[in-house]
Design a protein around this motif. Structure first.
Motif, PDB file in Angstrom:
ATOM      1  N   VAL A   1      -3.770 -10.795  -1.478  1.00  0.00           N
ATOM      2  CA  VAL A   1      -3.617  -9.376  -1.183  1.00  0.00           C
ATOM      3  C   VAL A   1      -4.717  -8.959  -0.218  1.00  0.00           C
ATOM      4  O   VAL A   1      -5.878  -9.317  -0.396  1.00  0.00           O
ATOM      5  N   GLN A   2      -4.352  -8.225   0.784  1.00  0.00           N
ATOM      6  CA  GLN A   2      -5.328  -7.686   1.724  1.00  0.00           C
ATOM      7  C   GLN A   2      -5.536  -6.208   1.425  1.00  0.00           C
ATOM      8  O   GLN A   2      -4.569  -5.456   1.233  1.00  0.00           O
ATOM      9  N   LEU A   3      -6.785  -5.800   1.381  1.00  0.00           N
ATOM     10  CA  LEU A   3      -7.146  -4.418   1.055  1.00  0.00           C
ATOM     11  C   LEU A   3      -8.010  -3.848   2.165  1.00  0.00           C
ATOM     12  O   LEU A   3      -8.971  -4.492   2.601  1.00  0.00           O
ATOM     13  N   VAL A   4      -7.675  -2.638   2.580  1.00  0.00           N
ATOM     14  CA  VAL A   4      -8.451  -1.982   3.632  1.00  0.00           C
ATOM     15  C   VAL A   4      -8.815  -0.588   3.161  1.00  0.00           C
ATOM     16  O   VAL A   4      -7.933   0.247   2.909  1.00  0.00           O
ATOM     17  N   GLU A   5     -10.114  -0.338   3.033  1.00  0.00           N
ATOM     18  CA  GLU A   5     -10.604   0.977   2.631  1.00  0.00           C
ATOM     19  C   GLU A   5     -10.883   1.830   3.863  1.00  0.00           C
ATOM     20  O   GLU A   5     -11.239   1.314   4.919  1.00  0.00           O
TER      21      GLU A   5
ATOM     22  N   SER B   1      -9.311   6.071   0.840  1.00  0.00           N
ATOM     23  CA  SER B   1      -8.008   5.437   0.729  1.00  0.00           C
ATOM     24  C   SER B   1      -8.176   3.934   0.711  1.00  0.00           C
ATOM     25  O   SER B   1      -9.101   3.391   1.320  1.00  0.00           O
ATOM     26  N   CYS B   2      -7.268   3.273   0.007  1.00  0.00           N
ATOM     27  CA  CYS B   2      -7.250   1.811  -0.038  1.00  0.00           C
ATOM     28  C   CYS B   2      -5.809   1.379   0.158  1.00  0.00           C
ATOM     29  O   CYS B   2      -4.967   1.607  -0.716  1.00  0.00           O
ATOM     30  N   ALA B   3      -5.525   0.778   1.304  1.00  0.00           N
ATOM     31  CA  ALA B   3      -4.181   0.312   1.619  1.00  0.00           C
ATOM     32  C   ALA B   3      -4.072  -1.162   1.298  1.00  0.00           C
ATOM     33  O   ALA B   3      -4.888  -1.970   1.766  1.00  0.00           O
ATOM     34  N   ALA B   4      -3.068  -1.507   0.494  1.00  0.00           N
ATOM     35  CA  ALA B   4      -2.876  -2.889   0.075  1.00  0.00           C
ATOM     36  C   ALA B   4      -1.653  -3.486   0.762  1.00  0.00           C
ATOM     37  O   ALA B   4      -0.632  -2.822   0.938  1.00  0.00           O
ATOM     38  N   SER B   5      -1.774  -4.749   1.138  1.00  0.00           N
ATOM     39  CA  SER B   5      -0.647  -5.475   1.723  1.00  0.00           C
ATOM     40  C   SER B   5      -0.679  -6.907   1.217  1.00  0.00           C
ATOM     41  O   SER B   5      -1.688  -7.374   0.698  1.00  0.00           O
ATOM     42  N   GLY B   6       0.447  -7.602   1.360  1.00  0.00           N
ATOM     43  CA  GLY B   6       0.520  -8.965   0.860  1.00  0.00           C
ATOM     44  C   GLY B   6       1.210  -8.994  -0.480  1.00  0.00           C
ATOM     45  O   GLY B   6       2.148  -8.249  -0.732  1.00  0.00           O
TER      46      GLY B   6
ATOM     47  N   ASN C   1       1.832   1.539  -1.355  1.00  0.00           N
ATOM     48  CA  ASN C   1       0.846   0.549  -1.801  1.00  0.00           C
ATOM     49  C   ASN C   1      -0.572   1.017  -1.492  1.00  0.00           C
ATOM     50  O   ASN C   1      -1.411   0.252  -0.995  1.00  0.00           O
ATOM     51  N   THR C   2      -0.821   2.276  -1.770  1.00  0.00           N
ATOM     52  CA  THR C   2      -2.109   2.875  -1.439  1.00  0.00           C
ATOM     53  C   THR C   2      -2.706   3.554  -2.658  1.00  0.00           C
ATOM     54  O   THR C   2      -1.985   4.194  -3.426  1.00  0.00           O
ATOM     55  N   VAL C   3      -3.988   3.400  -2.816  1.00  0.00           N
ATOM     56  CA  VAL C   3      -4.732   4.057  -3.885  1.00  0.00           C
ATOM     57  C   VAL C   3      -5.778   4.966  -3.245  1.00  0.00           C
ATOM     58  O   VAL C   3      -6.386   4.603  -2.233  1.00  0.00           O
TER      59      VAL C   3
ATOM     60  N   GLY D   1     -15.019  -2.645   2.055  1.00  0.00           N
ATOM     61  CA  GLY D   1     -15.873  -1.530   1.671  1.00  0.00           C
ATOM     62  C   GLY D   1     -15.950  -0.449   2.732  1.00  0.00           C
ATOM     63  O   GLY D   1     -15.739  -0.698   3.919  1.00  0.00           O
ATOM     64  N   THR D   2     -16.264   0.753   2.284  1.00  0.00           N
ATOM     65  CA  THR D   2     -16.468   1.887   3.173  1.00  0.00           C
ATOM     66  C   THR D   2     -17.715   2.635   2.715  1.00  0.00           C
ATOM     67  O   THR D   2     -17.906   2.859   1.521  1.00  0.00           O
TER      68      THR D   2
END
Length: 128
Positions: free
Chosen positions: A2-6, A21-26, A77-79, A121-122
């Motif tokens: 899973v790839q996560l981007v904050e 925001s945290c966008a998840a993909s994969g 797929n976002t938290v 991280g952000t």
């Protein structure tokens, strides 16, 4: 995997607000829950909040209860982590992560080692 981007970090004055925001993909379908952690300079990474994808059950560290709100947009797929009434001690790098996976007990949410995939991280900086 899973790839996560904050995103959403920045500089804010004490008492202000930020929304992370945290966008998840994969392979997101294999994730039961998502969590937010933070790490201040010279300190260990600590649990902030978590939410289950199904049912939206939420869990918070005592230090942020009543000020932070975790939510999710399952279709995206976002938290999110809405942070209000920010304090200088909230200054840290904030990370999102997938996990933990059942079976769980009340302490599971706080255990960093039970989380699997991590974002980069952000930075959140709160000035006094």
């Amino acid at each position: 995997q899973v790839q996560l981007v904050e995103s959403g970090g920045g500089l804010v004055q004490a008492g202000g607000s930020l929304r992370l925001s945290c966008a998840a993909s994969g392979r997101t379908f294999s994730s039961y829950a998502m969590g937010w952690f933070r790490q201040a300079p010279g300190k260990e990474r600590e649990f902030v909040a978590a939410i289950t994808w199904s049912g939206g059950r939420t869990y918070y560290a005592d230090s942020v209860k009543g000020r932070f709100t975790i939510s999710s947009a399952n279709a995206k797929n976002t938290v999110y982590l809405q942070m209000n009434s920010l304090k200088p001690e909230d200054t840290a790098v904030y990370y999102c992560a997938t996990g933990p996976t059942p079976p769980l007990d009340g302490n599971s949410w706080y255990r960093l080692e039970l989380y699997d995939d991590w974002g980069q991280g952000t930075q959140v900086t709160v000035s006094s």
